[in-house]
Design an enzyme around this catalytic site. Structure first.
Site, PDB file in Angstrom:
ATOM      1  N   TYR A   1      36.013  -8.891 -42.089  1.00 22.10           N
ATOM      2  CA  TYR A   1      35.745  -7.792 -42.484  1.00 22.10           C
ATOM      3  C   TYR A   1      36.034  -6.916 -42.533  1.00 22.10           C
ATOM      4  CZ  TYR A   1      31.752  -5.160 -40.733  1.00 22.10           C
ATOM      5  OH  TYR A   1      30.573  -4.010 -40.727  1.00 22.10           O
TER       6      TYR A   1
ATOM      7  N   ARG B   1      25.501   3.783 -47.336  1.00 19.45           N
ATOM      8  CA  ARG B   1      26.289   4.320 -47.009  1.00 19.45           C
ATOM      9  C   ARG B   1      27.679   3.035 -45.483  1.00 19.45           C
ATOM     10  NH1 ARG B   1      28.081   4.954 -40.498  1.00 19.45           N
ATOM     11  NH2 ARG B   1      28.905   3.134 -41.313  1.00 19.45           N
TER      12      ARG B   1
ATOM     13  N   LYS C   1      29.015  -9.619 -41.418  1.00 13.15           N
ATOM     14  CA  LYS C   1      28.572  -9.165 -40.452  1.00 13.15           C
ATOM     15  C   LYS C   1      27.984 -10.389 -39.631  1.00 13.15           C
ATOM     16  CE  LYS C   1      27.937  -5.183 -37.349  1.00 13.15           C
ATOM     17  NZ  LYS C   1      28.970  -4.021 -37.467  1.00 13.15           N
TER      18      LYS C   1
ATOM     19  N   GLU D   1      22.446  -1.467 -40.837  1.00 14.69           N
ATOM     20  CA  GLU D   1      23.720  -1.565 -40.425  1.00 14.69           C
ATOM     21  C   GLU D   1      24.208  -0.781 -41.932  1.00 14.69           C
ATOM     22  OE1 GLU D   1      25.545  -3.583 -38.736  1.00 14.69           O
ATOM     23  OE2 GLU D   1      27.814  -2.452 -39.983  1.00 14.69           O
ATOM     24  N   ASP D   2      25.476   0.578 -41.500  1.00 16.89           N
ATOM     25  CA  ASP D   2      25.766   0.509 -42.816  1.00 16.89           C
ATOM     26  C   ASP D   2      24.111   1.409 -43.023  1.00 16.89           C
ATOM     27  OD1 ASP D   2      27.973   0.245 -42.505  1.00 16.89           O
ATOM     28  OD2 ASP D   2      28.808  -0.432 -43.210  1.00 16.89           O
TER      29      ASP D   2
ATOM     30  N   ASP E   1      23.686  -0.866 -35.245  1.00 18.06           N
ATOM     31  CA  ASP E   1      25.255  -1.129 -34.599  1.00 18.06           C
ATOM     32  C   ASP E   1      25.512  -0.110 -34.737  1.00 18.06           C
ATOM     33  OD1 ASP E   1      27.393  -3.062 -33.410  1.00 18.06           O
ATOM     34  OD2 ASP E   1      27.963  -2.839 -35.204  1.00 18.06           O
ATOM     35  N   ASP E   2      25.975   0.445 -35.906  1.00 12.53           N
ATOM     36  CA  ASP E   2      26.474   1.749 -35.896  1.00 12.53           C
ATOM     37  C   ASP E   2      26.523   3.042 -34.920  1.00 12.53           C
ATOM     38  OD1 ASP E   2      27.751   1.076 -38.542  1.00 12.53           O
ATOM     39  OD2 ASP E   2      26.044   1.355 -39.074  1.00 12.53           O
TER      40      ASP E   2
ATOM     41  N   ASN F   1      37.543   6.130 -38.423  1.00 14.97           N
ATOM     42  CA  ASN F   1      38.052   4.802 -39.259  1.00 14.97           C
ATOM     43  C   ASN F   1      38.571   6.138 -40.852  1.00 14.97           C
ATOM     44  OD1 ASN F   1      38.639   3.188 -37.747  1.00 14.97           O
ATOM     45  ND2 ASN F   1      36.695   2.591 -37.370  1.00 14.97           N
TER      46      ASN F   1
HETATM   47  P1  NAI Z   1      29.123  11.358 -39.308  1.00 10.79           P
HETATM   48  O1  NAI Z   1      29.414  11.701 -40.922  1.00 10.79           O
HETATM   49  O2  NAI Z   1      27.766  11.192 -38.555  1.00 10.79           O
HETATM   50  O3  NAI Z   1      29.727  12.676 -37.884  1.00 10.79           O
HETATM   51  C1  NAI Z   1      30.713  13.398 -38.250  1.00 10.79           C
HETATM   52  C2  NAI Z   1      30.510  14.347 -37.530  1.00 10.79           C
HETATM   53  O4  NAI Z   1      32.258  14.731 -36.905  1.00 10.79           O
HETATM   54  C3  NAI Z   1      29.573  14.627 -37.941  1.00 10.79           C
HETATM   55  O5  NAI Z   1      28.896  15.898 -37.523  1.00 10.79           O
HETATM   56  C4  NAI Z   1      30.438  16.415 -39.127  1.00 10.79           C
HETATM   57  O6  NAI Z   1      30.001  17.546 -38.663  1.00 10.79           O
HETATM   58  C5  NAI Z   1      31.539  16.671 -37.441  1.00 10.79           C
HETATM   59  N1  NAI Z   1      32.578  16.828 -38.294  1.00 10.79           N
HETATM   60  C6  NAI Z   1      32.970  16.534 -39.481  1.00 10.79           C
HETATM   61  N2  NAI Z   1      34.947  17.546 -40.075  1.00 10.79           N
HETATM   62  C7  NAI Z   1      34.309  18.595 -38.407  1.00 10.79           C
HETATM   63  C8  NAI Z   1      35.534  19.712 -37.872  1.00 10.79           C
HETATM   64  N3  NAI Z   1      36.333  19.718 -38.864  1.00 10.79           N
HETATM   65  N4  NAI Z   1      35.622  19.623 -36.853  1.00 10.79           N
HETATM   66  C9  NAI Z   1      34.301  18.728 -35.870  1.00 10.79           C
HETATM   67  N5  NAI Z   1      33.280  17.903 -36.871  1.00 10.79           N
HETATM   68  C10 NAI Z   1      33.739  17.275 -37.684  1.00 10.79           C
HETATM   69  O7  NAI Z   1      30.067   9.896 -38.736  1.00 10.79           O
HETATM   70  P2  NAI Z   1      29.633   8.783 -37.724  1.00 10.79           P
HETATM   71  O8  NAI Z   1      29.248   7.716 -38.172  1.00 10.79           O
HETATM   72  O9  NAI Z   1      29.751   9.148 -36.763  1.00 10.79           O
HETATM   73  O10 NAI Z   1      31.395   8.164 -37.674  1.00 10.79           O
HETATM   74  C11 NAI Z   1      32.519   9.784 -37.213  1.00 10.79           C
HETATM   75  C12 NAI Z   1      33.947   8.721 -37.133  1.00 10.79           C
HETATM   76  O11 NAI Z   1      33.671   7.860 -36.306  1.00 10.79           O
HETATM   77  C13 NAI Z   1      34.200   7.701 -38.437  1.00 10.79           C
HETATM   78  O12 NAI Z   1      35.565   8.058 -38.969  1.00 10.79           O
HETATM   79  C14 NAI Z   1      33.960   6.214 -38.303  1.00 10.79           C
HETATM   80  O13 NAI Z   1      34.432   5.561 -38.920  1.00 10.79           O
HETATM   81  C15 NAI Z   1      33.887   6.562 -36.774  1.00 10.79           C
HETATM   82  N6  NAI Z   1      33.481   5.071 -36.040  1.00 10.79           N
HETATM   83  C16 NAI Z   1      34.183   3.983 -35.718  1.00 10.79           C
HETATM   84  C17 NAI Z   1      33.658   3.421 -35.390  1.00 10.79           C
HETATM   85  C18 NAI Z   1      34.750   2.312 -33.347  1.00 10.79           C
HETATM   86  O14 NAI Z   1      35.567   2.707 -33.448  1.00 10.79           O
HETATM   87  N7  NAI Z   1      33.372   1.531 -33.110  1.00 10.79           N
HETATM   88  C19 NAI Z   1      32.218   3.140 -35.033  1.00 10.79           C
HETATM   89  C20 NAI Z   1      31.321   3.709 -35.925  1.00 10.79           C
HETATM   90  C21 NAI Z   1      31.816   5.273 -36.488  1.00 10.79           C
END
Ligand code: NAI
Length: 644
Positions: free
Chosen positions: A193, A246, A264, A335-336, A358-359, A498
């Site tokens: 994964y 994505r 997965k 997923e994604d 899941d996301d 991440n």
């Molecule tokens: P997304 O694209 O849906 O959301 C990102 C958010 O961050 C958006 O609302 C955007 O406006 C905001 N953003 C961007 N630049 C910014 C700034 N300068 N200041 C404040 N906010 C800002 O992405 P998603 O799916 O919500 O993922 C976000 C992060 O969380 C990714 O890095 C992802 O890898 C991580 N993640 C971690 C998981 C885990 O640890 N289990 C699981 C899912 C996501």
């Protein structure tokens, strides 16, 4: 002539030497039985009674050992017929081993990864299943095969090569593949994964060797049910489906995104014991907007831009309806998918069929579990938490929604619970009246004055917890962490973005700037860190803690829907599986080595909700945990022989 008949086990024969010549009778041994197969008396000794002497001497030795005789050899059979004193030794030839009904034979069996045991087929199975001669002679145990697999695994030059090796192993022998995974999940998970699978998705059309799962393309619209019926397994129970738009943090990978459902589902089996025969990876190919893929002559997906809008939604609808018609108990995990698609599909389908994302929901449950564990350290109730998110996307709003569900479960009103979750996005604090707010942010837009930056929001709101889901590295800077430590005895700091390069802060920064008081978790792993003589092992909010157990709970209870209450309980169950020893070293999640046990408990928590809320398809048993455990498959070989 000497009369000494002697046994020569190395050559599997009784021998009699006369005048420099050797007469012999060959045999096979099985427990308690000597089967004589062939007798040879050299021409020079014929007519001298040598054959009879040999037969008598051999049979005496058989008797002395307490064995019986099967006389396949015509000479020995004739001798025994003429000599009543040896006839008590004679037994009928034992029935040859018989295979269980319904199994393929020969090469077809070796080419079926769900059934193949390779060199571990026993000699009896080889005889019964037409495999003699098709395998090298030595019979290996599963452990012996694992040793060979690991030797191959470590000899590869890169993680991608290791991924390719493991994929090949999965395509040859699934039991062995899962044994390798289960025995060392912490080592194997980053290969099957994230992060390695991401590279594999990018290179999918170039690495492709053998197909797995179902590719349902937009060109198949109208015929989707017919395509699903091509899947050979009648009882698919868990589908992981992507449209590839994505893929992790790598954007649109088109049909190459198939690596994700495959990976997965491997984790569903490895972490929660969902039988591989019940798992179905699906690629919903609607095209790609990735120009590099479209220009690649080896690209294997549809070669046009993505279908969007109503046509897209209708296609997804046709798939979900067909899936439920073909496999009435199936769970579909999204997923994604891209951000807006993911929210839209979840909202549209969650109350109509058995799906989850899941996301959004899995991530939320992992984060909520981390929060529950952290509260075991701070000894403060969930109801008194104030959580400030940096980033208001899929992950952030999913986590907030689940915290609200959990608070409401504890007796709060929805409004009170929402007031405890705040968001800062790229335009500052999300507040009521801010123009242009997206739909999913509106419920968290509270009455408050605008604040442009995160540190300002921390100062004004004094949260107990901050959650980074912004993909903006280093945005939890020294000022933010020092401020959190000033306002909270044990500040809760989750930097979930991440990969590691996007993390809002590192474990080292969180512990150092908070003077060792932070309760820290991250999306990507950080190594243990020592601060003033104490070693902290931070938690990794890995979705694999949650989704396999949720899937197992749904499968075991035959739940018709997946609800937020299930995820909230799954989070609580995960937190309960975190030991005091884990908490003492700062780790708010259990070790991955315990994942199958953790998954069983999560499954039980999910199934309990299914039973409580009238969503289960089977009657409630006295012991729900036992029901879930009984649905878990473990990678061991079963005998293919019929029990006589
Ligand atoms: P997304 O694209 O849906 O959301 C990102 C958010 O961050 C958006 O609302 C955007 O406006 C905001 N953003 C961007 N630049 C910014 C700034 N300068 N200041 C404040 N906010 C800002 O992405 P998603 O799916 O919500 O993922 C976000 C992060 O969380 C990714 O890095 C992802 O890898 C991580 N993640 C971690 C998981 C885990 O640890 N289990 C699981 C899912 C996501």
């Amino acid at each position: 002539m000497t009369n000494a008949v002697h046994d020569n086990p190395a050559r599997k024969r009784f021998e009699l030497e006369v005048d420099g010549e050797t007469a012999y009778t060959m045999y096979r041994r099985s427990p308690g039985i000597v089967t004589f197969v062939h007798t040879v008396v050299p021409a020079a000794l014929e007519g001298r009674g040598v054959g009879s002497t040999l037969a008598r001497g051999a049979l005496e030795q058989v008797r002395a050992h307490g064995d019986k005789v099967v006389a396949e050899c015509r000479f020995i059979a004739a001798y025994m017929a003429k000599h009543p004193e040896v006839q008590d030794l004679l037994v009928d030839a034992p029935a040859p081993p018989r295979a269980k009904p319904g199994l393929p034979r020969g090469v077809a069996l070796l080419l079926d990864p769900l059934l193949n045991k390779g060199t571990a087929f026993t000699l009896a199975e080889r005889a019964a299943l037409g495999l003699r001669g098709l395998l090298p002679p030595h019979v290996f145990t599963l452990e012996g095969q694992v040793a060979r697999a690991l030797e191959n695994f470590v000899s590869k030059a890169s993680d991608l090569e290791r991924y390719i090796y493991l994929t090949g192993l999965q395509d040859r022998n699934e039991t062995l593949f899962y044994r390798v995974l289960v025995d060392d999940l912490e080592r194997m998970m980053p290969i099957v994964y994230t992060p390695t699978v991401g590279k594999a998705c990018e290179l999918y059309s170039h690495l492709f060797r053998r197909t797995r799962g179902l590719y349902v393309s937009y060109e198949d619209r109208g015929d989707v049910a017919e395509i699903l019926r091509n899947w050979p397994q009648p009882d698919a129970r868990v589908i992981v489906m992507t449209d590839g738009e994505r893929i992790l943090g790598l954007g649109d990978q088109g049909t190459g995104g198939m690596g994700i459902p495959i990976g997965k589902l491997s984790l569903y089996t490895a972490c929660a014991g969902i039988h591989p025969v019940r798992c179905l990876p699906v690629m919903l190919d609607v095209g790609t907007d990735n120009e590099e893929r479209l220009a690649d002559p080896l690209y294997m997906g549809l070669r046009h831009h993505r279908v969007r809008g109503q046509d897209y939604d209708d296609f997804v609808g046709e798939f979900l309806t067909a899936a439920r018609a073909v496999w009435p108990k199936v769970l579909v995990q999204f997923e994604d998918f891209a951000n807006t698609t993911a929210f839209r599909l979840l909202e549209h389908w969650r109350d109509q069929t058995c799906i989850f994302n899941d996301d959004i929901q899995g991530t939320a449950a992992v984060a909520l579990a981390g929060l529950y564990s952290a509260l075991r350290i701070t000894k403060r109730p969930l109801a008194l938490q104030k959580v400030l998110f940096l980033g208001a996307g899929e992950a952030g709003t999913g986590i907030a929604d689940l915290i609200v569900t959990a608070m409401v479960d504890d007796g709060a009103s929805v409004e009170e619970a929402r007031r405890r979750c705040w968001f800062v996005d790229s335009k500052g604090l999300v507040v009521k009246g801010r123009p242009g707010l997206a739909e999913h942010k509106l419920r968290y837009a509270h009455d408050f004055h605008p604040i442009a930056d995160f540190v300002g929001a921390v100062a004004a709101l004094e949260p107990t917890t901050i959650v980074g889901v912004s993909t903006v590295p280093k945005s939890f800077d020294r000022r933010v962490i020092e401020l959190m430590a000033e306002k909270n005895q044990r500040p809760i700091i989750f930097a979930l973005s991440n990969p590691t390069s996007k993390s809002e802060c590192s474990a080292e920064e969180a512990y150092t700037w908070s003077k060792g008081r932070a309760i820290f978790a991250s999306g990507s792993p950080f190594p243990p860190f020592s601060y003033e003589g104490k070693t902290f092992v931070s938690g990794q909010g890995n979705n694999s803690y949650i989704f396999p157990g949720v899937g197992l709970g749904v499968v075991a209870s035959e739940a018709r829907r997946v609800t937020d209450r299930m995820f909230a309980r799954a989070a609580r169950a995960l937190a309960e599986q975190t030991s005091e020893a884990d908490l003492a070293m700062g780790r708010i999640y259990p070790s991955l080595t315990a994942i199958r046990e953790v998954s069983a408990h999560i499954a039980a928590a999910v199934a309990e909700i299914a039973f409580d809320d009238g969503l289960a398809g089977v009657p409630r048993p006295a012991d729900v945990l036992a029901l879930c455990r009984s649905a878990m498959w473990a990678p061991h070989y079963e005998s293919y022989l019929a029990s006589s």
